[in-house]
Design a protein around this motif. Structure first.
Motif, PDB file in Angstrom:
ATOM      1  N   PHE A   4      46.371  17.369  33.145  1.00 19.19           N
ATOM      2  CA  PHE A   4      45.204  18.167  32.755  1.00 19.19           C
ATOM      3  C   PHE A   4      44.907  19.216  33.819  1.00 19.19           C
ATOM      4  O   PHE A   4      44.689  20.382  33.511  1.00 19.19           O
ATOM      5  N   TYR A   5      44.909  18.787  35.087  1.00 23.03           N
ATOM      6  CA  TYR A   5      44.662  19.743  36.179  1.00 23.03           C
ATOM      7  C   TYR A   5      45.715  20.845  36.173  1.00 23.03           C
ATOM      8  O   TYR A   5      45.409  22.017  36.353  1.00 23.03           O
ATOM      9  N   GLY A   6      46.965  20.442  35.997  1.00 23.00           N
ATOM     10  CA  GLY A   6      48.053  21.412  35.987  1.00 23.00           C
ATOM     11  C   GLY A   6      47.919  22.406  34.841  1.00 23.00           C
ATOM     12  O   GLY A   6      48.137  23.606  35.021  1.00 23.00           O
ATOM     13  N   ALA A   7      47.561  21.911  33.661  1.00 25.49           N
ATOM     14  CA  ALA A   7      47.400  22.796  32.503  1.00 25.49           C
ATOM     15  C   ALA A   7      46.271  23.790  32.733  1.00 25.49           C
ATOM     16  O   ALA A   7      46.403  24.986  32.434  1.00 25.49           O
ATOM     17  N   ALA A   8      45.167  23.307  33.275  1.00 21.32           N
ATOM     18  CA  ALA A   8      44.037  24.195  33.559  1.00 21.32           C
ATOM     19  C   ALA A   8      44.434  25.237  34.599  1.00 21.32           C
ATOM     20  O   ALA A   8      44.094  26.420  34.469  1.00 21.32           O
ATOM     21  N   PHE A   9      45.173  24.830  35.606  1.00 24.52           N
ATOM     22  CA  PHE A   9      45.614  25.744  36.662  1.00 24.52           C
ATOM     23  C   PHE A   9      46.536  26.821  36.103  1.00 24.52           C
ATOM     24  O   PHE A   9      46.349  28.011  36.353  1.00 24.52           O
ATOM     25  N   VAL A  10      47.518  26.406  35.317  1.00 26.71           N
ATOM     26  CA  VAL A  10      48.478  27.353  34.748  1.00 26.71           C
ATOM     27  C   VAL A  10      47.770  28.358  33.847  1.00 26.71           C
ATOM     28  O   VAL A  10      48.001  29.565  33.934  1.00 26.71           O
ATOM     29  N   ALA A  11      46.903  27.864  32.980  1.00 27.49           N
ATOM     30  CA  ALA A  11      46.188  28.765  32.065  1.00 27.49           C
ATOM     31  C   ALA A  11      45.258  29.704  32.835  1.00 27.49           C
ATOM     32  O   ALA A  11      45.211  30.905  32.551  1.00 27.49           O
ATOM     33  N   ALA A  12      44.522  29.177  33.804  1.00 22.83           N
ATOM     34  CA  ALA A  12      43.586  30.006  34.565  1.00 22.83           C
ATOM     35  C   ALA A  12      44.313  31.102  35.341  1.00 22.83           C
ATOM     36  O   ALA A  12      43.867  32.255  35.374  1.00 22.83           O
ATOM     37  N   LEU A  13      45.433  30.764  35.961  1.00 14.80           N
ATOM     38  CA  LEU A  13      46.165  31.768  36.726  1.00 14.80           C
ATOM     39  C   LEU A  13      46.863  32.781  35.831  1.00 14.80           C
ATOM     40  O   LEU A  13      46.957  33.953  36.184  1.00 14.80           O
ATOM     41  N   ALA A  14      47.337  32.354  34.667  1.00 14.61           N
ATOM     42  CA  ALA A  14      47.924  33.318  33.722  1.00 14.61           C
ATOM     43  C   ALA A  14      46.855  34.285  33.234  1.00 14.61           C
ATOM     44  O   ALA A  14      47.113  35.466  33.017  1.00 14.61           O
ATOM     45  N   PHE A  15      45.634  33.796  33.068  1.00 19.62           N
ATOM     46  CA  PHE A  15      44.512  34.638  32.643  1.00 19.62           C
ATOM     47  C   PHE A  15      44.055  35.570  33.766  1.00 19.62           C
ATOM     48  O   PHE A  15      43.840  36.763  33.571  1.00 19.62           O
ATOM     49  N   ALA A  16      43.916  35.027  34.975  1.00 16.22           N
ATOM     50  CA  ALA A  16      43.315  35.773  36.079  1.00 16.22           C
ATOM     51  C   ALA A  16      44.250  36.770  36.748  1.00 16.22           C
ATOM     52  O   ALA A  16      43.811  37.842  37.174  1.00 16.22           O
ATOM     53  N   SER A  17      45.534  36.441  36.864  1.00 15.14           N
ATOM     54  CA  SER A  17      46.418  37.295  37.667  1.00 15.14           C
ATOM     55  C   SER A  17      46.531  38.731  37.161  1.00 15.14           C
ATOM     56  O   SER A  17      46.527  39.652  37.992  1.00 15.14           O
ATOM     57  N   PRO A  18      46.582  39.008  35.848  1.00 11.15           N
ATOM     58  CA  PRO A  18      46.617  40.422  35.462  1.00 11.15           C
ATOM     59  C   PRO A  18      45.262  41.117  35.627  1.00 11.15           C
ATOM     60  O   PRO A  18      45.192  42.341  35.667  1.00 11.15           O
ATOM     61  N   ARG A  19      44.192  40.351  35.739  1.00 12.74           N
ATOM     62  CA  ARG A  19      42.856  40.925  35.871  1.00 12.74           C
ATOM     63  C   ARG A  19      42.447  41.132  37.326  1.00 12.74           C
ATOM     64  O   ARG A  19      41.756  42.087  37.663  1.00 12.74           O
ATOM     65  N   LEU A  20      42.863  40.229  38.197  1.00 13.30           N
ATOM     66  CA  LEU A  20      42.469  40.284  39.606  1.00 13.30           C
ATOM     67  C   LEU A  20      43.597  40.732  40.523  1.00 13.30           C
ATOM     68  O   LEU A  20      43.336  41.119  41.667  1.00 13.30           O
ATOM     69  N   GLY A  21      44.809  40.639  40.046  1.00 12.98           N
ATOM     70  CA  GLY A  21      45.982  40.846  40.888  1.00 12.98           C
ATOM     71  C   GLY A  21      46.463  39.499  41.405  1.00 12.98           C
ATOM     72  O   GLY A  21      45.674  38.558  41.564  1.00 12.98           O
ATOM     73  N   LEU A  22      47.753  39.402  41.646  1.00  8.62           N
ATOM     74  CA  LEU A  22      48.332  38.127  42.047  1.00  8.62           C
ATOM     75  C   LEU A  22      47.842  37.666  43.413  1.00  8.62           C
ATOM     76  O   LEU A  22      47.524  36.492  43.607  1.00  8.62           O
ATOM     77  N   ALA A  23      47.752  38.576  44.376  1.00 11.12           N
ATOM     78  CA  ALA A  23      47.338  38.185  45.732  1.00 11.12           C
ATOM     79  C   ALA A  23      45.920  37.626  45.744  1.00 11.12           C
ATOM     80  O   ALA A  23      45.650  36.597  46.370  1.00 11.12           O
ATOM     81  N   VAL A  24      45.004  38.283  45.049  1.00  5.42           N
ATOM     82  CA  VAL A  24      43.619  37.791  45.002  1.00  5.42           C
ATOM     83  C   VAL A  24      43.561  36.457  44.274  1.00  5.42           C
ATOM     84  O   VAL A  24      42.907  35.509  44.731  1.00  5.42           O
TER      85      VAL A  24
END
Length: 145
Positions: free
Chosen positions: A75-95
């Motif tokens: 569950f933690y892994g799924a939430a992490f993967v989804a959150a980072l796939a969502f956030a990285s194009p919006r915030l940038g990968l480094a942030v």
């Protein structure tokens, strides 16, 4: 030499963690769904683990001794993967990764301090606090960068 392999394993895993969000974000963009991208990511990962498990073949019954909370890792892994796939194009990968690492370190210090989840207790020392504060400061600097 005894710690060399775990360090190398973590360094290689870190490379994968850095590559996974943009990879999944590209799949989410193409499919129009972060959830589908995360599902495909986990399906591919599950298939890879199944192949590796075939060589180990630890029986499923071995998991009976695990505490109830040990089943939440996926569950933690799924939430992490989804959150980072969502956030990285919006915030940038480094942030995105810096913020994720900062939150991981704060959580890790709390887990260590109280010996949660079966880990030994480790004190929160001034040096550890400074280290985490520097990572948080780094997240702010990278974001404003």
């Amino acid at each position: 030499m005894q710690t060399l392999f775990p360090i190398l394993a973590v360094l290689l895993a870190g490379i994968g963690v850095a590559l996974q969000p943009p990879t999944n974000a590209a799949l989410a963009k193409a499919s129009g769904s972060v959830w589908l991208a995360a599902l495909i990511s986990f399906a591919v990962g599950t298939a890879a683990l199944m192949v590796v498990w075939l060589f180990d073949w630890t029986p499923l019954s071995a998991t009976r001794a695990a505490p109830w909370w040990a089943w939440l890792g996926g569950f933690y892994g799924a939430a992490f993967v989804a959150a980072l796939a969502f956030a990285s194009p919006r915030l940038g990968l480094a942030v995105t990764l810096t913020a994720a690492i900062a939150s991981q370190l704060v959580t890790a210090m709390i887990v260590d301090r109280f010996g949660l989840l079966g880990l030994p207790q480790q004190a929160i020392t001034p040096a550890r606090l400074v280290g985490v504060a520097l990572v948080i400061l780094g997240a702010v600097v990278v974001r404003r960068g």
